[in-house]
Design an enzyme around this catalytic site. Structure first.
Site, PDB file in Angstrom:
ATOM      1  N   ARG A   1      -0.257   9.933  -0.608  1.00 56.20           N
ATOM      2  CA  ARG A   1      -1.357  10.385  -1.461  1.00 56.20           C
ATOM      3  C   ARG A   1      -1.254  11.841  -1.902  1.00 56.20           C
ATOM      4  O   ARG A   1      -1.611  12.171  -3.032  1.00 56.20           O
ATOM      5  CB  ARG A   1      -2.690  10.175  -0.745  1.00 56.20           C
ATOM      6  CG  ARG A   1      -3.060   8.722  -0.690  1.00 56.20           C
ATOM      7  CD  ARG A   1      -4.326   8.511   0.080  1.00 56.20           C
ATOM      8  NE  ARG A   1      -4.658   7.091   0.097  1.00 56.20           N
ATOM      9  CZ  ARG A   1      -5.708   6.580   0.689  1.00 56.20           C
ATOM     10  NH1 ARG A   1      -6.543   7.369   1.348  1.00 56.20           N
ATOM     11  NH2 ARG A   1      -5.944   5.291   0.666  1.00 56.20           N
TER      12      ARG A   1
ATOM     13  N   GLN B   1      -7.429  15.564   2.515  1.00 55.91           N
ATOM     14  CA  GLN B   1      -6.807  14.612   1.603  1.00 55.91           C
ATOM     15  C   GLN B   1      -7.577  14.488   0.289  1.00 55.91           C
ATOM     16  O   GLN B   1      -8.768  14.185   0.282  1.00 55.91           O
ATOM     17  CB  GLN B   1      -6.693  13.241   2.224  1.00 55.91           C
ATOM     18  CG  GLN B   1      -5.988  12.228   1.300  1.00 55.91           C
ATOM     19  CD  GLN B   1      -5.584  10.972   2.049  1.00 55.91           C
ATOM     20  OE1 GLN B   1      -6.394  10.084   2.242  1.00 55.91           O
ATOM     21  NE2 GLN B   1      -4.339  10.901   2.474  1.00 55.91           N
TER      22      GLN B   1
ATOM     23  N   HIS C   1      -7.727  12.188  -2.700  1.00 51.21           N
ATOM     24  CA  HIS C   1      -7.316  10.840  -3.092  1.00 51.21           C
ATOM     25  C   HIS C   1      -6.944  10.865  -4.571  1.00 51.21           C
ATOM     26  O   HIS C   1      -7.684  11.431  -5.377  1.00 51.21           O
ATOM     27  CB  HIS C   1      -8.463   9.868  -2.851  1.00 51.21           C
ATOM     28  CG  HIS C   1      -8.067   8.432  -2.924  1.00 51.21           C
ATOM     29  ND1 HIS C   1      -7.754   7.804  -4.110  1.00 51.21           N
ATOM     30  CD2 HIS C   1      -7.929   7.489  -1.952  1.00 51.21           C
ATOM     31  CE1 HIS C   1      -7.444   6.537  -3.858  1.00 51.21           C
ATOM     32  NE2 HIS C   1      -7.551   6.314  -2.569  1.00 51.21           N
TER      33      HIS C   1
ATOM     34  N   GLU D   1      -6.717   2.611  -3.540  1.00 49.66           N
ATOM     35  CA  GLU D   1      -5.262   2.585  -3.650  1.00 49.66           C
ATOM     36  C   GLU D   1      -4.769   1.153  -3.827  1.00 49.66           C
ATOM     37  O   GLU D   1      -3.665   0.927  -4.338  1.00 49.66           O
ATOM     38  CB  GLU D   1      -4.683   3.167  -2.353  1.00 49.66           C
ATOM     39  CG  GLU D   1      -3.185   3.316  -2.331  1.00 49.66           C
ATOM     40  CD  GLU D   1      -2.773   4.317  -1.274  1.00 49.66           C
ATOM     41  OE1 GLU D   1      -3.021   5.513  -1.512  1.00 49.66           O
ATOM     42  OE2 GLU D   1      -2.252   3.908  -0.227  1.00 49.66           O
TER      43      GLU D   1
ATOM     44  N   ARG E   1      -2.602  11.395   5.496  1.00 48.41           N
ATOM     45  CA  ARG E   1      -2.850  10.056   6.021  1.00 48.41           C
ATOM     46  C   ARG E   1      -2.381   9.014   5.019  1.00 48.41           C
ATOM     47  O   ARG E   1      -2.621   9.128   3.812  1.00 48.41           O
ATOM     48  CB  ARG E   1      -4.340   9.871   6.289  1.00 48.41           C
ATOM     49  CG  ARG E   1      -4.703   8.451   6.707  1.00 48.41           C
ATOM     50  CD  ARG E   1      -6.170   8.342   7.103  1.00 48.41           C
ATOM     51  NE  ARG E   1      -7.099   8.397   5.988  1.00 48.41           N
ATOM     52  CZ  ARG E   1      -7.276   7.453   5.090  1.00 48.41           C
ATOM     53  NH1 ARG E   1      -6.564   6.345   5.142  1.00 48.41           N
ATOM     54  NH2 ARG E   1      -8.161   7.609   4.119  1.00 48.41           N
TER      55      ARG E   1
ATOM     56  N   HIS F   1     -11.382  13.385  -0.297  1.00 49.73           N
ATOM     57  CA  HIS F   1     -11.656  12.044   0.202  1.00 49.73           C
ATOM     58  C   HIS F   1     -11.714  11.924   1.714  1.00 49.73           C
ATOM     59  O   HIS F   1     -12.535  11.212   2.270  1.00 49.73           O
ATOM     60  CB  HIS F   1     -10.573  11.127  -0.360  1.00 49.73           C
ATOM     61  CG  HIS F   1     -10.650   9.719   0.125  1.00 49.73           C
ATOM     62  ND1 HIS F   1     -11.733   8.916  -0.128  1.00 49.73           N
ATOM     63  CD2 HIS F   1      -9.781   8.967   0.846  1.00 49.73           C
ATOM     64  CE1 HIS F   1     -11.522   7.726   0.411  1.00 49.73           C
ATOM     65  NE2 HIS F   1     -10.352   7.729   1.012  1.00 49.73           N
TER      66      HIS F   1
ATOM     67  N   LEU G   1     -14.657   6.448  -5.413  1.00 49.06           N
ATOM     68  CA  LEU G   1     -13.319   6.039  -5.007  1.00 49.06           C
ATOM     69  C   LEU G   1     -12.866   4.775  -5.731  1.00 49.06           C
ATOM     70  O   LEU G   1     -13.590   3.799  -5.795  1.00 49.06           O
ATOM     71  CB  LEU G   1     -13.324   5.766  -3.496  1.00 49.06           C
ATOM     72  CG  LEU G   1     -12.017   5.225  -2.920  1.00 49.06           C
ATOM     73  CD1 LEU G   1     -10.933   6.281  -2.986  1.00 49.06           C
ATOM     74  CD2 LEU G   1     -12.225   4.763  -1.484  1.00 49.06           C
TER      75      LEU G   1
ATOM     76  N   PHE H   1       0.844  -1.197   0.000  1.00 50.49           N
ATOM     77  CA  PHE H   1       0.000   0.000   0.000  1.00 50.49           C
ATOM     78  C   PHE H   1       0.872   1.236   0.000  1.00 50.49           C
ATOM     79  O   PHE H   1       2.094   1.164   0.201  1.00 50.49           O
ATOM     80  CB  PHE H   1      -0.930  -0.015   1.231  1.00 50.49           C
ATOM     81  CG  PHE H   1      -2.378   0.210   0.889  1.00 50.49           C
ATOM     82  CD1 PHE H   1      -3.032   1.370   1.252  1.00 50.49           C
ATOM     83  CD2 PHE H   1      -3.084  -0.760   0.178  1.00 50.49           C
ATOM     84  CE1 PHE H   1      -4.374   1.572   0.933  1.00 50.49           C
ATOM     85  CE2 PHE H   1      -4.415  -0.574  -0.148  1.00 50.49           C
ATOM     86  CZ  PHE H   1      -5.074   0.600   0.232  1.00 50.49           C
TER      87      PHE H   1
END
Lengths: 328, 560, 298
Positions: B273, B227, B229, B242, B372, B337, B239, B114
């Site tokens: 991100r 954030q 995304h 990721e 984050r 996001h 969405l 990730f």
């Protein structure tokens, strides 16, 4: 040079929505028509939100994620339950036809397109929908194969939208039926290697009034489920598992067993035998119940022959059964 | 008489985990949620949940450092240490409750890679991890017989002598308003995505919890940290996890180049991100995008792999855009996001108002700082949800009887009736759209003084219209129209705090990237911004700052 | 057009009028057919509850037989249609599974290659022969005769196995037929619902409710008859209508239920006897009288 027609940037959507306000209308429902202009790729939900935001703020409905994961926006479109956030208008109204929007079926309507979730969650609760392991590892996780976890994805994909419950033809006539969603959820636990109550779960759902044998195999739930859970297929698997686990006390089992054996013996179905087997040879009241229809059929000359028709060369079918049963 | 030891606002992951903890401790608890718990936005989290499993060769300090680096060193390191050390047990416990995590060859939990981490420590269920965990926690809540005020909308916190004593809420199904008294309240009402447009967030993410706490005198911290995304689906804003990049997907510009090479040659598509979103936005702004998007390419992963590991993404791509990811790349763009900012709490979820806790996206401990990492939000919810629950149970032992005040109800009823009685005015949706578009425009992936001033002006204009909106639905039963008006008020509070924070922080850090001040300034700005609601202050927000807690890791330049 | 004809078990058992009327209609239309006398029962979804694979093997065996003859299969029953289509869909999508199935068929010298198609008589008439050609054989227009369609679950779900996308006429096949014979369609919500036959022996109360609801509603809406392509539905809707109507609505069984070939036969001017209409439990006398009173085309 012919003029090029510009691609439309908006599309007209015509909606006929079933309204209901318990406080206002004395229990009566009424139809309200709306027309909105939105982007041609829009979903039915987009058009309903447009109605709510620009047209009629009194329209009540549930919606949240708009990405088919929260399960809020189940409703009937042209008579069939759908998740409207993933139902494109052009798919259901390719020529600009008016769409009929109603709340989901088989559930009490609170207001407009909002139904009470109690029916649904009471059903879910009936199957004890939580892991009941025989033991809990003191440290770390349970060991399980990836294949066994991926197998459960089918049921885990259920977002509890209620579409299957809405359109279930058995729930239409019998509120006691536990319903497709609950049975699909129960299936998940019978298939979860960590759950210790498989036998009990199968037995309960097998024995229960309104349990697994009450499904009429109409496939509506498979048709309307927006997430590919295919509840009826899960119910069929529950039946297969229940039989394999030795649950042979239902007329559903007797029916299935009789059918299976009839074809084995004759290559064809022996209907008269099927009716009697399903009732149970010693179940006098049930057998007597069958009598009138048998007599009526006989009088009309359509009682299936007592010596059943066999398919030509039906020994081959018997051999086939043997080869499958030997393999198992 | 509605009274509980602990009342939890929000039935998502943080709320339900807290509820499980409080129930296990034997206290009386209830959850109150404006939607049924399984509708909570936790179900939209897709990719996975991080945890360093130390008994398998991972090390918690690795995860902690990745998190702190990801946060651009704004995270409070003591809080991150707590999260990283408790993560393993938190995830294993979820598995034992029944979550159907993916497995490795050995039958133990399997991982995927990730963003922002070189070690693969993200545990997952296909591309529906959030939903899979939420549903299992819901199952546990059924097992424990958890009391849920389902579809009850909290309009106000009851604060008496500076102590939180409960809430005032509307039962949406009947329209009746009630007070629910509690010795402790845990705010777990989620984020505020709808303050921006577009956003990946559900329509219900209207910052209710943030505003309620803010109104009660709790500061909202680092609200400028929004954030974006990197991979939200074109046109729909949905969405696209990721996880796709974690499993090897590439990001391409119009020329077919993997442009991440330019800004993050080491981590490439798995940089943090904010770095990826800025890289994408740059490609788009400089003319190397396609209709305002870049491309997410999964073709080389193969159909079977996509359908097994990323099934939900394929479903979305096909259903919403008619694109088969095994055959074609998918157009994506940065989309709002998550909000790193939130209600300031300590590592136990406690706020500066006794009796009021916060956990989950609405809280800011701070573990995420200025950005984050993916798969850390799910972790945050269960770790701090549990801790808030545990601490609240301890706290209530020192609390005496419930509050006896009734006036909150009377004044709230009057307030809401006044809204309903307003003459025909502007529609709530129109004001909301104007506010949200202005916020995205002014506080976007890139921002500068001018854009932020634009957002402020827009917000001022919006606020001037707040006295004039009207509610068309005058009925009682399921009056969502009224609810939208109340949610708009909550969103305005959040917007105020975001703009104030953004205009205060004179540096670029993490997700707060100023094109007019591009460098990070640790000397002056290694600090949290704290926004307090203050009618006397400029624009109604008083901004203070506080130090960042540093334990082991000295801030260094962040390079991916 | 030539077909491998699979009449199914009930057409040879409890609904012989279906078999007779189907043969009569096919003869009038010159449809060549060879009966698959060696084929086994499809399992009707019931056998599959005990053993899905066994059901698939039995059906794939039938497909292989037809494939050997180079003919498409024609069925008379919605349930046969649905069960066969689903089995076909399963094996065509999964070559490994098909290989497993073929292993069992090898002993009989059969191997299914995946090319057989299965069509209900109704679909064959609409898709292969065409309604216009069919109308040429009609000697009367059933003007003023109101008919309620009842599809039977297996004929309309699941749409992917039934290839609805490629054949959109399948969604409205009965209604199109009713219009082709000159009648009016009595539309009602239950037309694609369940008749209750599958649970007849398991939960008779629910089964009776379904029968009563559908026949009662159609009658209330003015239908003269109900038309169904499924003999299992027919067994319930016709055979059990007296009991159901009495039990649930307290009224009489007054809605005749006819098979698809019987409707076509009426339009072709065939007699009550030739179509087996006197064999129904619920009297068709009124319907026949109404049809016969209509003018014959010259």
């Amino acid at each position: 040079m012919p003029e090029t027609i510009p691609t439309p940037t908006t599309m007209k959507v015509k909606l006929k929505v079933k309204r209901f306000d318990p406080a206002d209308s004395g229990g009566k429902t009424w139809w309200q028509e709306y027309e909105v202009d939105i982007h041609p790729d829009s979903t039915v939900l987009d058009s309903l939100i447009e109605v709510r935001e620009q047209n009629d703020g009194t329209l009540a409905m549930r919606c949240a994620c708009r990405a088919s994961i929260c399960g809020s926006c189940g409703m009937k479109v042209n008579g069939s339950a759908k998740l409207v956030c993933k139902t494109r208008v052009i798919d259901v109204a390719p020529n600009g036809e008016q769409l009929t929007i109603e709340p989901m079926g088989n559930q009490h309507v609170v207001r407009d397109l909002v139904v009470s979730l109690d029916t649904f969650f009471n059903q879910i609760n009936r199957v004890e929908p939580f892991l009941q392991p025989d033991f809990v590892p003191e440290q770390g996780e349970y060991t399980a194969s990836n294949a066994s976890m991926e197998n459960l994805l089918t049921s885990m994909n259920c977002i509890m939208c209620g579409c299957c419950v809405s359109d279930c033809t058995v729930l239409e006539v019998d509120a006691n039926f536990i319903g497709p969603a609950a049975l699909a959820k129960a299936w998940r636990f019978t298939e979860d290697p960590r759950d210790g109550k498989r036998e009990e779960r199968l037995k309960t759902l097998n024995d229960e009034d309104g349990g697994m044998w009450d499904c009429t195999r109409c496939m509506k739930c498979v048709d309307v489920c927006p997430k590919g859970v295919a509840p009826m297929d899960r119910i069929m698997e529950l039946r297969e598992a229940a039989i394999a686990a030795g649950n042979t006390n239902t007329s559903g089992y007797r029916h299935t067993e009789s059918f299976y054996n009839s074809v084995k013996k004759n290559g064809r179905l022996d209907e008269t035998r099927l009716a009697i087997d399903s009732a149970g040879w010693t179940n006098i009241p049930r057998l007597l119940d069958l009598a009138p229809i048998g007599i009526a059929a006989m009088r009309k000359g359509k009682l299936p022959p007592l010596m059943p028709h066999k398919s030509e060369d039906h020994q081959k079918v018997k051999d086939l059964y043997k080869s499958v049963e030997d393999e198992a | 008489m509605y009274e509980h030891d602990v009342l939890i606002i929000g039935g998502g992951l943080a709320g339900l985990r807290a509820a499980v903890e409080v129930t296990r401790a034997g206290a009386d608890v209830a959850v109150i949620s404006k939607v049924h718990p399984v509708r909570s936005h936790s179900n939209a989290a897709q990719g996975g949940i991080n945890a360093p499993l130390t008994d398998r060769g991972d090390d918690w300090e690795g995860h902690a450092y990745d998190t702190i680096k990801g946060s651009d060193f704004l995270a409070d390191q003591d809080a991150v240490e707590v999260m990283s050390t408790e993560a393993g047990e938190a995830v294993l416990e979820l598995e034992r409750m029944g979550v159907i995590f993916s497995r490795g060859e050995d039958g133990k939990l399997g991982t995927r890679a990730f963003g922002g981490q070189k070690v693969a420590r993200t545990f997952f269920v296909g591309a529906i991890t959030g939903s899979a965990i939420l549903h299992v926690l819901f199952e546990q809540s059924l097992k424990l017989g958890l009391n849920v005020y389902e579809e009850w909308f909290v309009t106000k916190l009851i604060i008496e002598d500076g102590v939180c004593r409960g809430v005032v809420a509307i039962d949406l199904k009947s329209g009746e308003m009630h007070t629910i008294k509690a010795k402790a309240v845990i705010m777990a009402a989620g984020g505020a995505g709808r303050v921006f447009e577009p956003s990946t967030n559900a329509l219900i993410c209207t910052g209710d919890g943030l505003s309620l706490a803010y109104q009660a005198g709790v500061p909202l911290m680092d609200m400028e940290m929004i954030q974006y995304h990197p991979t939200t689906l074109a046109r729909t804003g949905i969405l696209m996890s990721e996880a796709a990049r974690g499993e090897g997907a590439h990001l391409l510009n119009a020329a077919g180049e993997r442009f991440m090479e330019k800004t993050a040659p080491d981590y490439m598509e798995l940089a943090s991100r904010d770095v990826v979103s800025r890289a994408e936005q740059t490609e788009i702004d400089e003319g190397r995008g396609i209709d305002g998007n870049v491309l997410l390419d999964l073709r080389h992963l193969g159909r079977d792999f996509i359908e097994q590991r990323l099934g939900y993404l394929q479903e979305v791509s096909v259903e919403f855009l008619g694109i088969d990811m095994a055959e074609q790349p998918v157009p994506v763009q940065p989309g709002m996001h998550y909000i790193m900012g939130g209600i300031k709490t300590d590592v136990n979820g406690a706020t500066n108002v006794p009796g009021l806790y916060a956990a989950g996206e609405c809280a800011n401990v701070s573990v995420h700082g200025a950005n984050r990492l993916g798969a850390n939000s799910l972790l945050d919810t269960v770790v701090f949800g549990r801790r808030s629950g545990a601490h609240a149970v301890e706290y209530i032992k020192s609390v005496g009887a419930h509050s006896s005040a009734q006036e909150d109800l009377t004044s709230e009823k009057a307030r809401l009736q006044a809204l309903l009685d307003r003459p025909r005015g502007e529609r709530v949706a129109t004001i909301r759209d104007d506010m949200a578009r202005g916020m995205t425009k002014g506080i976007g992936v890139f921002r500068d003084q001018a854009s932020m001033e634009g957002a402020l002006e827009n917000l001022k204009n919006v606020k001037s219209r707040m006295g004039g909106f009207s509610i068309e639905n005058k009925g009682k039963v399921f009056n969502t129209d009224l609810m939208f008006g109340l949610e708009l008020e909550f969103m305005i509070d959040c917007a105020d705090a975001v703009v104030a924070g953004a205009m205060t922080r004179k540096e670029s850090r993490g997700a707060h990237f100023r094109t007019d001040i591009t460098e990070r300034d640790d000397k002056n700005w290694l600090k949290h911004t704290l926004m307090y609601k203050d009618d006397e202050a400029e624009n109604g927000v008083r901004v203070e700052t506080s130090d960042v807690n540093i334990t082991k890791w000295e801030p260094v330049k962040r390079v991916y | 057009m030539k077909y491998a004809f699979y009449p199914g078990c009930v057409a040879r058992g409890g609904a012989p009028e279906l078999y007779d009327s189907a043969l009569a209609v096919m003869e009038r239309l010159g449809i060549e057919h060879v009966e698959l006398t060696k084929a086994a029962c499809t399992g009707a979804g019931v056998l599959q509850e005990k053993n899905l694979k066994m059901g698939d093997i039995l059906n794939v065996r039938t497909f292989a037989m037809a494939e050997q003859m180079g003919l498409p299969i024609m069925v008379l029953c919605s349930t046969c249609q649905g069960v066969m289509s689903q089995a076909n869909h399963r094996v065509k999508r999964d070559p490994e599974y098909l290989a497993e199935v073929n292993k069992h068929l090898a002993a009989e010298g059969l191997e299914y290659k995946g090319t057989t198609s299965i069509k209900h008589l109704l679909w064959a008439l609409i898709e292969d022969i065409g309604l216009e050609k069919l109308k040429e054989t009609f000697t009367r227009e059933l003007k003023g005769v109101a008919m309620a369609p009842f599809y039977g679950c297996y004929m309309v779900r699941p749409t992917d196995a039934l290839e609805f996308k490629a054949n959109p006429t399948r969604e409205t096949s009965i209604e199109d037929l009713i219009e082709a014979v000159g009648g009016t369609v009595t539309d009602f919500a239950g037309k694609t619902a369940c008749c209750g036959f599958p649970i007849l022996f398991i939960n008779q109360a629910n089964s009776m409710k379904m029968v009563a609801n559908h026949t009662g509603t159609a009658k209330d809406l003015g239908a003269d008859a109900m038309v169904t392509p499924c003999p299992l539905c027919h067994l319930n809707l016709d055979g059990y209508q007296p009991k159901a109507r009495k039990q649930v609505r307290g009224d009489k069984a007054d809605l005749p239920v006819i098979h698809v070939p019987q409707l076509i036969g009426l339009a072709m001017g065939m007699s009550e006897k030739a179509l087996g209409l006197q064999k129904h439990i619920v009297s068709t006398k009124e319907l026949v009288r109404k049809a016969e009173a209509l003018p014959t085309k010259v």
